[in-house]
Design a protein around this motif. Structure first.
Motif, PDB file in Angstrom:
ATOM      1  N   GLY A 249      84.486  30.047  28.411  1.00 37.14           N
ATOM      2  CA  GLY A 249      83.074  29.736  28.220  1.00 37.14           C
ATOM      3  C   GLY A 249      82.667  28.476  28.958  1.00 37.14           C
ATOM      4  N   ALA A 250      83.531  27.457  28.932  1.00 34.36           N
ATOM      5  CA  ALA A 250      83.217  26.196  29.606  1.00 34.36           C
ATOM      6  C   ALA A 250      83.180  26.387  31.120  1.00 34.36           C
ATOM      7  CB  ALA A 250      84.247  25.140  29.225  1.00 34.36           C
ATOM      8  N   ILE A 251      84.122  27.156  31.643  1.00 30.44           N
ATOM      9  CA  ILE A 251      84.173  27.408  33.095  1.00 30.44           C
ATOM     10  C   ILE A 251      82.978  28.245  33.527  1.00 30.44           C
ATOM     11  CG2 ILE A 251      85.462  28.570  34.924  1.00 30.44           C
ATOM     12  CD1 ILE A 251      88.031  27.831  33.346  1.00 30.44           C
ATOM     13  N   ALA A 252      82.615  29.232  32.721  1.00 32.07           N
ATOM     14  CA  ALA A 252      81.513  30.141  33.069  1.00 32.07           C
ATOM     15  C   ALA A 252      80.180  29.410  33.124  1.00 32.07           C
ATOM     16  CB  ALA A 252      81.444  31.284  32.063  1.00 32.07           C
ATOM     17  N   GLN A 253      80.052  28.314  32.403  1.00 34.28           N
ATOM     18  CA  GLN A 253      78.792  27.583  32.390  1.00 34.28           C
ATOM     19  C   GLN A 253      78.435  27.026  33.759  1.00 34.28           C
ATOM     20  OE1 GLN A 253      76.817  27.592  29.725  1.00 34.28           O
ATOM     21  NE2 GLN A 253      78.355  28.876  28.771  1.00 34.28           N
ATOM     22  N   ASN A 254      79.421  26.849  34.639  1.00 34.87           N
ATOM     23  CA  ASN A 254      79.176  26.288  35.968  1.00 34.87           C
ATOM     24  C   ASN A 254      78.863  27.349  37.018  1.00 34.87           C
ATOM     25  OD1 ASN A 254      79.617  23.679  35.030  1.00 34.87           O
ATOM     26  ND2 ASN A 254      81.823  23.889  35.248  1.00 34.87           N
ATOM     27  N   ASP A 255      78.990  28.631  36.666  1.00 36.90           N
ATOM     28  CA  ASP A 255      78.720  29.713  37.629  1.00 36.90           C
ATOM     29  C   ASP A 255      77.224  29.866  37.839  1.00 36.90           C
ATOM     30  OD1 ASP A 255      81.395  30.153  37.820  1.00 36.90           O
ATOM     31  OD2 ASP A 255      81.420  31.891  36.483  1.00 36.90           O
ATOM     32  N   LYS A 256      76.842  30.179  39.085  1.00 34.06           N
ATOM     33  CA  LYS A 256      75.446  30.422  39.407  1.00 34.06           C
ATOM     34  C   LYS A 256      75.335  31.707  40.204  1.00 34.06           C
ATOM     35  CE  LYS A 256      74.003  25.605  39.579  1.00 34.06           C
ATOM     36  NZ  LYS A 256      73.434  24.544  40.410  1.00 34.06           N
ATOM     37  N   ALA A 257      74.184  32.344  40.093  1.00 35.74           N
ATOM     38  CA  ALA A 257      73.932  33.563  40.874  1.00 35.74           C
ATOM     39  C   ALA A 257      72.474  33.548  41.304  1.00 35.74           C
ATOM     40  CB  ALA A 257      74.216  34.806  40.037  1.00 35.74           C
ATOM     41  N   ILE A 258      72.235  34.067  42.486  1.00 38.49           N
ATOM     42  CA  ILE A 258      70.862  34.132  42.988  1.00 38.49           C
ATOM     43  C   ILE A 258      70.623  35.496  43.626  1.00 38.49           C
ATOM     44  CG2 ILE A 258      70.618  31.657  43.437  1.00 38.49           C
ATOM     45  CD1 ILE A 258      71.129  32.318  46.421  1.00 38.49           C
ATOM     46  N   PHE A 259      69.356  35.898  43.722  1.00 41.28           N
ATOM     47  CA  PHE A 259      68.970  37.099  44.449  1.00 41.28           C
ATOM     48  C   PHE A 259      68.537  36.676  45.835  1.00 41.28           C
ATOM     49  CE2 PHE A 259      68.392  38.982  40.225  1.00 41.28           C
ATOM     50  CZ  PHE A 259      68.977  40.223  40.435  1.00 41.28           C
ATOM     51  N   LYS A 260      69.050  37.321  46.854  1.00 41.26           N
ATOM     52  CA  LYS A 260      68.583  37.051  48.211  1.00 41.26           C
ATOM     53  C   LYS A 260      68.556  38.359  48.988  1.00 41.26           C
ATOM     54  CE  LYS A 260      73.055  35.723  50.198  1.00 41.26           C
ATOM     55  NZ  LYS A 260      73.782  34.683  50.934  1.00 41.26           N
ATOM     56  N   GLU A 261      67.777  38.360  50.045  1.00 41.69           N
ATOM     57  CA  GLU A 261      67.609  39.571  50.841  1.00 41.69           C
ATOM     58  C   GLU A 261      68.934  39.972  51.464  1.00 41.69           C
ATOM     59  OE1 GLU A 261      64.948  41.129  54.616  1.00 41.69           O
ATOM     60  OE2 GLU A 261      64.284  39.371  53.486  1.00 41.69           O
TER      61      GLU A 261
END
Length: 200
Positions: A16-28
């Motif tokens: 849970g602590a590690i997952a908090q730093n993950d990011k995701a974005i939508f791009k073309e």
């Protein structure tokens, strides 16, 4: 047992602590090397090696015939008519041709030049054909086409409007295309026939 439980909880907290730093974005999406090079090379080679069928059409051979080939050879018709109008990719020739006749008759009988909406009449013909399909529990034909006498029937039942009020063209289109609409309507009507839910 308590040790195992503690280890499992510690794992969940760590994940849970590690997952908090993950990011995701939508791009073309842009095609990658695999798509641009490997797949393209494969399709180009396949296209080159595929024998293409020649499109042949039947034409009359008019060579050696002396036929009028210039508009100036013909007398200009003095009968008024509206300009030629494309029906686009829609099975509405029955309405476009009949409407042109009616417009010419209005001019002949009243002297007024009118442009009547073909698609207003076509719309109501679709509605009536769908209604008949439901009334006859699917034992009726539903498609784009119809006949010239349908124009008079729709006039009597629903009237008509000028083309300027109802062109039937949306989203800046210049030509009609009813293929997707008719496919959707046909699919829906067939589903009613299959389920028996023919409630007008």
């Amino acid at each position: 047992m308590q040790k195992v439980f503690s280890i499992i909880i510690l794992c969940f907290i760590t994940v849970g602590a590690i997952a908090q730093n993950d990011k995701a974005i939508f791009k073309e999406y842009a095609p990658n090397y695999f798509m641009q090079m490997i797949m393209k090379d494969n399709s180009v080679v396949e296209e080159t090696n595929t024998t293409k069928q020649v499109d042949k059409r039947f034409f009359m051979d008019q060579s050696g015939m002396k036929l009028p080939n210039k508009i100036s050879f013909y007398k200009k018709n003095s009968i008024w008519h509206t300009p030629t109008l494309s029906q686009g990719r829609a099975g509405t020739c029955w309405c476009f041709s009949t409407m042109s006749f009616y417009e010419s008759e209005v001019k002949r009988l009243t002297g007024k030049e009118v442009k009547i909406s073909e698609l207003y009449t076509v719309y109501w013909e679709y509605v009536e054909k769908a209604r008949r399909f439901v009334q006859e529990r699917g034992n009726s034909h539903f498609s784009e086409g119809s006949e010239g006498n349908a124009v008079a029937r729709m006039f009597k039942k629903y009237g008509t409007v000028p083309n300027s009020v109802y062109s039937g063209l949306l989203d800046g289109k210049k030509y009609h295309d009813h293929s997707a609409m008719v496919n959707e309507m046909t699919t829906y009507l067939k589903s009613l026939k299959k389920t028996g839910e023919c409630n007008e």
